[in-house]
Design a protein around this motif. Structure first.
Motif, mmCIF file in Angstrom:
data_model
loop_
_atom_site.group_PDB
_atom_site.id
_atom_site.type_symbol
_atom_site.label_atom_id
_atom_site.label_comp_id
_atom_site.label_asym_id
_atom_site.label_seq_id
_atom_site.Cartn_x
_atom_site.Cartn_y
_atom_site.Cartn_z
ATOM 1 N N THR A 87 17.989 47.837 27.330
ATOM 2 C CA THR A 87 17.968 48.673 27.642
ATOM 3 C C THR A 87 19.532 49.952 26.753
ATOM 4 O O THR A 87 19.877 50.868 26.921
ATOM 5 C CB THR A 87 18.599 48.623 29.187
ATOM 6 O OG1 THR A 87 19.529 48.246 29.428
ATOM 7 C CG2 THR A 87 18.080 47.801 29.864
ATOM 8 N N GLY A 88 20.547 49.113 26.328
ATOM 9 C CA GLY A 88 21.303 49.903 26.089
ATOM 10 C C GLY A 88 22.409 49.814 27.154
ATOM 11 O O GLY A 88 24.013 50.394 26.436
ATOM 12 N N ASN A 89 22.157 49.457 28.029
ATOM 13 C CA ASN A 89 23.537 48.806 28.717
ATOM 14 C C ASN A 89 23.528 47.202 28.550
ATOM 15 O O ASN A 89 22.942 46.964 29.299
ATOM 16 C CB ASN A 89 22.208 49.163 30.376
ATOM 17 C CG ASN A 89 23.795 48.368 31.993
ATOM 18 O OD1 ASN A 89 24.479 47.901 31.624
ATOM 19 N ND2 ASN A 89 23.476 49.695 32.743
ATOM 20 N N ILE A 90 24.601 47.628 29.102
ATOM 21 C CA ILE A 90 25.205 46.219 28.302
ATOM 22 C C ILE A 90 25.854 44.728 29.494
ATOM 23 O O ILE A 90 24.691 43.922 29.252
ATOM 24 C CB ILE A 90 27.689 46.020 28.110
ATOM 25 C CG1 ILE A 90 27.062 46.982 26.456
ATOM 26 C CG2 ILE A 90 27.621 44.582 27.147
ATOM 27 C CD1 ILE A 90 26.185 47.474 25.396
ATOM 28 N N GLU A 91 25.870 44.901 30.597
ATOM 29 C CA GLU A 91 25.588 44.487 31.652
ATOM 30 C C GLU A 91 23.961 43.604 31.489
ATOM 31 O O GLU A 91 24.012 43.366 32.100
ATOM 32 C CB GLU A 91 26.366 45.024 32.666
ATOM 33 C CG GLU A 91 27.627 45.328 32.494
ATOM 34 C CD GLU A 91 28.990 46.171 33.771
ATOM 35 O OE1 GLU A 91 27.987 45.872 34.946
ATOM 36 O OE2 GLU A 91 29.601 46.446 33.622
ATOM 37 N N GLU A 92 23.614 45.202 32.187
ATOM 38 C CA GLU A 92 22.170 44.705 32.396
ATOM 39 C C GLU A 92 21.395 43.471 31.362
ATOM 40 O O GLU A 92 20.705 42.771 31.446
ATOM 41 C CB GLU A 92 21.050 45.780 32.594
ATOM 42 C CG GLU A 92 21.111 46.551 33.947
ATOM 43 C CD GLU A 92 20.561 47.690 34.303
ATOM 44 O OE1 GLU A 92 19.803 47.769 33.245
ATOM 45 O OE2 GLU A 92 20.500 48.475 35.134
ATOM 46 N N ASP A 93 21.531 43.998 29.568
ATOM 47 C CA ASP A 93 21.187 43.630 28.853
ATOM 48 C C ASP A 93 21.134 41.940 28.943
ATOM 49 O O ASP A 93 20.449 41.341 28.811
ATOM 50 C CB ASP A 93 21.650 43.932 27.370
ATOM 51 C CG ASP A 93 20.340 45.183 27.420
ATOM 52 O OD1 ASP A 93 19.974 45.586 28.332
ATOM 53 O OD2 ASP A 93 20.968 45.978 26.693
#
Ligand code: SF4
Length: 316
Positions: free
Chosen positions: A256-262
């Motif tokens: 997603t580009g969201n590091i934490e979510e990924d």
């Protein structure tokens, strides 16, 4: 309701569920069953619904989904009981074929020692077999089988099915699912044996799961992340594709580009080695503070296996 969904499934995309067995009619009474204790234990195959009735209900659902532009990747036999108890399973798969959608069956495999059951399953495009235990005492404790069932015949039946299933002209895809319960089937020696057995089945995918919904028995707990990681490593040494199936909608391949979510998505599917995390962070042009933050928040856990560090999602 015989047909439900379509619902998103990580393994099967958009799956339309088929409930071909009345609630809680099963050959097992697993300690972790989210449906509670088995009401009616049986091993005799019999007819529950008319195959034409199943076709009608599923056909109507498919039509409705098509009308509103909803796609369906699989028609999945996933009842609130054991689908192979249905003596008409093979015939139902044949009747559903003209709908032009792939067909999956999720079975506990307890009846797979029978030739007619293997023949029914051979007709499906994707079959998932339950392999929680390969030792008699462990199997009895976790799956609490019907008293006439024999583990040896089930394991032999799985091997025979796996050999024939991959080799038929229109190859079916075989998956396995292993539920881990703390103190029951999670010892190293047992997990090694499970991994050896799964390797013989050569599944396209082996899935590890833990109880995430209220289990039939209150004492049932998932093992610690350290133990779940060990189980993963045992399987990963012997099988190409191993994944967690733990209730999070993780997708290791959609960034997603969201590091934490990924990071949370990837670790929901499999543990990450320290080196893989380092590479991931460098590709995202960021550094370790993001990982430390997730650890401090209790969302990620650092655990050691054979002298190497792994990052795993908190699962309990
Ligand atoms: S095999 Fe499935 S439905 Fe049957 S008792 Fe076990 S978890 Fe429940």
């Amino acid at each position: 309701m015989i047909a439900f969904g379509p619902v998103p499934s990580r393994r099967l995309g958009r799956s339309l569920g088929i409930n071909n067995i009345p609630p809680k009619v099963c050959t097992y009474s697993c300690v972790y069953c989210q449906l509670g204790r088995t009401i009616k234990m049986q091993v005799e195959r019999r007819a529950f619904y008319q195959p034409e009735e199943i076709l009608k209900e599923v056909g109507e659902k498919v039509e409705r989904a098509r009308e509103v532009g909803e796609s369906i990747d699989y028609l999945t036999f996933v009842p609130d009981g054991e689908p192979t108890l249905d003596i008409n399973l093979g015939r139902e798969i044949e009747l559903l074929r003209p709908l032009g959608i792939k067909i999956a069956v999720i079975t506990n495999a307890s009846l797979i020692g029978r030739e007619d059951v293997r023949e029914s399953l051979m007709k499906a495009d994707w079959v998932s077999l339950k392999v929680d235990a390969v030792q008699e005492d462990v199997w009895r404790r976790i799956n609490r089988p019907h008293r006439t069932l024999q583990l040896a015949s089930i394991l032999d039946g799985m091997l025979e099915f796996a050999k024939a299933y991959g080799g038929k002209p229109r190859c079916g895809e075989l998956a396995t699912e292993t539920m881990l319960v703390e103190g029951v089937n999670d010892s190293d020696s047992h997990l090694e044996e499970v991994a050896d057995f799964l390797a013989q089945l050569r599944p396209a995918g082996a899935y590890l799961s833990i109880p995430t919904r209220p289990p039939a028995e209150k004492w049932v707990q998932p093992p610690s992340e350290k133990v779940i990681n060990r189980a993963y490593q045992f399987l990963d040494k012997r099988i190409d594709q191993v994944e967690y199936l733990i209730g999070y909608e993780g997708n290791a391949f959609a960034f997603t580009g969201n590091i934490e979510e990924d990071l949370l998505s990837i670790t929901a599917v499999h543990p990450m080695r320290e080196g893989a995390v380092r590479k991931f962070l460098s590709q995202a042009e960021t550094d370790w503070p993001v990982v430390h933050k997730l650890i401090a928040q209790g969302q990620l856990i650092k655990t050691e296996y054979e002298g190497k560090w792994f990052y795993v999602r908190r699962l309990r």
